[in-house]
Design an enzyme around this catalytic site. Structure first.
Site, PDB file in Angstrom:
ATOM      1  N   ARG A 166       1.075  -1.618   0.275  1.00  9.78           N
ATOM      2  CA  ARG A 166       0.038   0.149  -0.138  1.00  9.78           C
ATOM      3  C   ARG A 166       0.786   1.430   0.102  1.00  9.78           C
ATOM      4  O   ARG A 166       0.318   2.278   0.473  1.00  9.78           O
ATOM      5  CB  ARG A 166      -1.332  -0.071   1.266  1.00  9.78           C
ATOM      6  CG  ARG A 166      -2.116  -1.252   1.325  1.00  9.78           C
ATOM      7  CD  ARG A 166      -2.416  -1.064  -0.313  1.00  9.78           C
ATOM      8  NE  ARG A 166      -4.136  -1.515  -0.275  1.00  9.78           N
ATOM      9  CZ  ARG A 166      -3.892  -3.509  -0.849  1.00  9.78           C
ATOM     10  NH1 ARG A 166      -2.897  -3.545  -0.883  1.00  9.78           N
ATOM     11  NH2 ARG A 166      -4.965  -3.882  -0.238  1.00  9.78           N
ATOM     12  N   SER A 168     -10.202   0.534   2.831  1.00  8.37           N
ATOM     13  CA  SER A 168      -9.467   0.112   4.182  1.00  8.37           C
ATOM     14  C   SER A 168      -9.301   1.144   5.194  1.00  8.37           C
ATOM     15  O   SER A 168      -8.167   2.266   4.580  1.00  8.37           O
ATOM     16  CB  SER A 168      -8.622  -0.491   4.171  1.00  8.37           C
ATOM     17  OG  SER A 168      -9.339  -2.028   3.422  1.00  8.37           O
ATOM     18  N   GLU A 184      -4.351   3.403   6.901  1.00  8.40           N
ATOM     19  CA  GLU A 184      -3.657   3.485   5.778  1.00  8.40           C
ATOM     20  C   GLU A 184      -4.703   4.836   4.848  1.00  8.40           C
ATOM     21  O   GLU A 184      -3.717   4.602   3.556  1.00  8.40           O
ATOM     22  CB  GLU A 184      -4.227   1.992   5.072  1.00  8.40           C
ATOM     23  CG  GLU A 184      -3.901   1.801   3.515  1.00  8.40           C
ATOM     24  CD  GLU A 184      -4.693   1.162   2.738  1.00  8.40           C
ATOM     25  OE1 GLU A 184      -4.818  -0.391   2.871  1.00  8.40           O
ATOM     26  OE2 GLU A 184      -5.597   0.945   1.076  1.00  8.40           O
TER      27      GLU A 184
HETATM   28  N1  EPU Z   1     -12.569 -10.495   8.456  1.00  6.37           N
HETATM   29  C1  EPU Z   1     -13.828 -10.365  10.217  1.00  6.37           C
HETATM   30  N2  EPU Z   1     -14.022  -9.248  10.738  1.00  6.37           N
HETATM   31  C2  EPU Z   1     -14.079  -7.912   9.481  1.00  6.37           C
HETATM   32  C3  EPU Z   1     -12.959  -8.137   8.613  1.00  6.37           C
HETATM   33  C4  EPU Z   1     -12.884  -9.083   7.718  1.00  6.37           C
HETATM   34  O1  EPU Z   1     -13.285 -11.248  10.564  1.00  6.37           O
HETATM   35  O2  EPU Z   1     -15.443  -7.605   9.959  1.00  6.37           O
HETATM   36  C5  EPU Z   1     -11.915 -11.183   8.274  1.00  6.37           C
HETATM   37  C6  EPU Z   1     -12.682 -12.440   7.295  1.00  6.37           C
HETATM   38  O3  EPU Z   1     -13.537 -13.447   7.135  1.00  6.37           O
HETATM   39  C7  EPU Z   1     -11.236 -12.614   6.533  1.00  6.37           C
HETATM   40  C8  EPU Z   1     -10.359 -11.956   6.411  1.00  6.37           C
HETATM   41  O4  EPU Z   1     -10.200 -11.439   8.202  1.00  6.37           O
HETATM   42  O5  EPU Z   1     -11.036 -14.335   7.261  1.00  6.37           O
HETATM   43  C9  EPU Z   1      -9.654 -11.346   5.855  1.00  6.37           C
HETATM   44  O6  EPU Z   1     -10.945 -10.318   5.530  1.00  6.37           O
HETATM   45  P1  EPU Z   1     -10.726  -9.869   3.566  1.00  6.37           P
HETATM   46  O7  EPU Z   1     -10.570 -10.900   2.841  1.00  6.37           O
HETATM   47  O8  EPU Z   1     -11.735  -8.855   3.750  1.00  6.37           O
HETATM   48  O9  EPU Z   1      -9.571  -9.653   3.871  1.00  6.37           O
HETATM   49  P2  EPU Z   1      -8.578  -7.725   4.662  1.00  6.37           P
HETATM   50  O10 EPU Z   1      -7.388  -8.247   5.244  1.00  6.37           O
HETATM   51  O11 EPU Z   1      -9.581  -7.261   5.548  1.00  6.37           O
HETATM   52  C10 EPU Z   1      -7.076  -6.870   2.222  1.00  6.37           C
HETATM   53  C11 EPU Z   1      -7.213  -6.258   1.833  1.00  6.37           C
HETATM   54  C12 EPU Z   1      -8.795  -4.729   0.939  1.00  6.37           C
HETATM   55  C13 EPU Z   1      -8.512  -5.992   0.076  1.00  6.37           C
HETATM   56  C14 EPU Z   1      -8.898  -7.290   0.817  1.00  6.37           C
HETATM   57  C15 EPU Z   1      -9.006  -8.138   0.003  1.00  6.37           C
HETATM   58  C16 EPU Z   1      -5.953  -4.329   2.947  1.00  6.37           C
HETATM   59  C17 EPU Z   1      -5.559  -3.376   4.515  1.00  6.37           C
HETATM   60  N3  EPU Z   1      -6.935  -4.753   2.706  1.00  6.37           N
HETATM   61  O12 EPU Z   1      -8.671  -7.291   3.883  1.00  6.37           O
HETATM   62  O13 EPU Z   1      -8.111  -4.257   0.424  1.00  6.37           O
HETATM   63  O14 EPU Z   1      -9.904  -5.633  -0.380  1.00  6.37           O
HETATM   64  O15 EPU Z   1      -8.237  -8.308   1.577  1.00  6.37           O
HETATM   65  O16 EPU Z   1      -8.239  -8.781  -1.227  1.00  6.37           O
HETATM   66  O17 EPU Z   1      -4.742  -4.915   2.864  1.00  6.37           O
HETATM   67  C18 EPU Z   1      -7.956  -1.109   0.784  1.00  6.37           C
HETATM   68  O18 EPU Z   1      -6.783  -1.795   0.163  1.00  6.37           O
HETATM   69  O19 EPU Z   1      -8.250  -0.438   1.319  1.00  6.37           O
HETATM   70  C19 EPU Z   1      -8.864  -2.391   0.264  1.00  6.37           C
HETATM   71  C20 EPU Z   1     -10.092  -2.735   0.592  1.00  6.37           C
END
Ligand code: EPU
Length: 314
Positions: free
Chosen positions: A185, A234, A304
């Site tokens: 990022r 995010s 972020e």
């Molecule tokens: N989860 C929870 N509770 C929540 C949200 C997520 O338990 O409220 C759990 C999900 O169930 C899953 C894990 O956390 O097991 C990961 O969640 P998710 O796949 O949504 O990925 P993330 O790590 O929360 C990252 C990026 C997103 C990107 C997604 C999908 C960052 C900070 N975020 O989110 O990027 O869309 O992966 O690839 O790196 C962004 O950077 O603005 C962004 C949206």
């Protein structure tokens, strides 16, 4: 705090730039109109550049009067202060939204002001794969390059062959993708320059298969992220090997409200604006989340989102 003298200076500069530029210059432009959060007070000057000469001129004016100058894409990753921004916000106008596909070179060259969503579509129609991961990521190509946007597994940096930037005093520079540092990022392009154009290397594939992958990625985002309520993506970066969304859920902050700002019930790492949220409401939620995660898990969260303007309350 703007004094009567600085207010007069901004008034005069708005007239001067209004005459000098091919693009537009607006005085006291509400940032809430230009951020996906729909939050933010006025930018003293809001410029939409329509040529390289415009960009040069704005840099000259900023340097001459020692004014803060910041480049804003579609404002999709920004929390703008309720007090606004006492300086010049520079956005790229339609001149910087061109796109050309070169099937021979398996590449796509686009202006930095182009929406990433549009670029994903252009690549799909041309039968060029590789950008599907960017489906549903809001903002412009320039913002995507500055922040090396992506998913958990893929990001834009490795696709970049070449970027053209404008650097104050030095003028135009062409950088090779391999010479740019791409981090989680973040890229070395951030803050250094105005990103103007990029050439991305893609892979020929069947447009129908690409379309299927786009549909799949969009369905996943719709199911896991609050795409249709104003937000800025995010809020925090994921610490190594941890999902902040899950941590925020565990500390019980999902759904928490402050004024019209709310931690999304769909995804804990998003804050949404339910109508008339103020920047200070969002900041209060951010502070509360950071404190709780620090106390319960000993993890210090890093935002972020980009903060624009002054935030005494942070
Ligand atoms: N989860 C929870 N509770 C929540 C949200 C997520 O338990 O409220 C759990 C999900 O169930 C899953 C894990 O956390 O097991 C990961 O969640 P998710 O796949 O949504 O990925 P993330 O790590 O929360 C990252 C990026 C997103 C990107 C997604 C999908 C960052 C900070 N975020 O989110 O990027 O869309 O992966 O690839 O790196 C962004 O950077 O603005 C962004 C949206």
């Amino acid at each position: 705090m703007a004094t009567a003298t600085t207010e007069r200076l901004f008034d005069e500069l708005a007239c001067v730039l209004g005459q000098d530029l091919e693009g537009t210059c607006r005085r006291n432009e509400p940032l809430s109109k230009h951020t996906s959060f729909r939050i933010g007070g006025p930018a003293a000057l809001w410029v939409e550049a329509e040529s390289l000469a415009d960009i040069r001129r704005v840099h000259e004016v900023a340097a001459c009067h020692e004014l803060a100058l910041t480049v804003v894409g579609r404002g999709t990753n920004i929390l703008a202060s309720d007090a606004g921004f006492e300086g010049i916000c520079l956005a790229l106008g339609s001149h910087f939204r061109s796109c050309a596909v070169d099937p021979e070179q398996r590449s796509l060259t686009a202006g930095a002001g182009m929406l990433l969503a549009r670029l994903v579509q252009e690549a799909q129609s041309a039968g060029l794969a590789g950008l599907e991961f960017a489906t549903g990521i809001p903002g412009t190509l320039g913002g995507a390059l500055a922040g090396n946007v992506g998913t958990r597994l893929e990001w834009i940096g490795p696709l970049v062959r070449e970027v053209t930037v404008y650097v104050s005093h030095d003028g135009l520079q062409r950088l090779r993708g391999a010479d740019i540092s791409w981090h989680y990022r973040r890229s070395s392009l951030r803050g250094a320059a105005v990103i103007l154009e990029a050439r991305l290397a893609l892979i020929p594939d069947d447009p129908q298969l690409i379309a299927q992958r786009i549909d799949g990625a969009l369905a996943h985002r719709k199911a896991t992220q609050p795409l249709f309520v104003p937000n800025a993506g995010s809020v925090f970066k994921n610490p190594e090997g941890v999902s902040v969304g899950a941590l925020i859920e565990k500390v019980g902050m999902k759904g928490a409200c402050q004024g019209d700002a709310q931690v999304s019930e769909l995804h804990g790492n998003f804050i949404v604006n339910r109508g008339a949220a103020q920047a200070q409401d969002v900041v209060k939620l951010i502070t509360e989340i950071r404190d709780k995660v620090q106390t319960n898990y000993g993890i210090e969260l890093t935002p972020e989102i980009r903060f624009l303007g002054s935030f005494d309350e942070r």
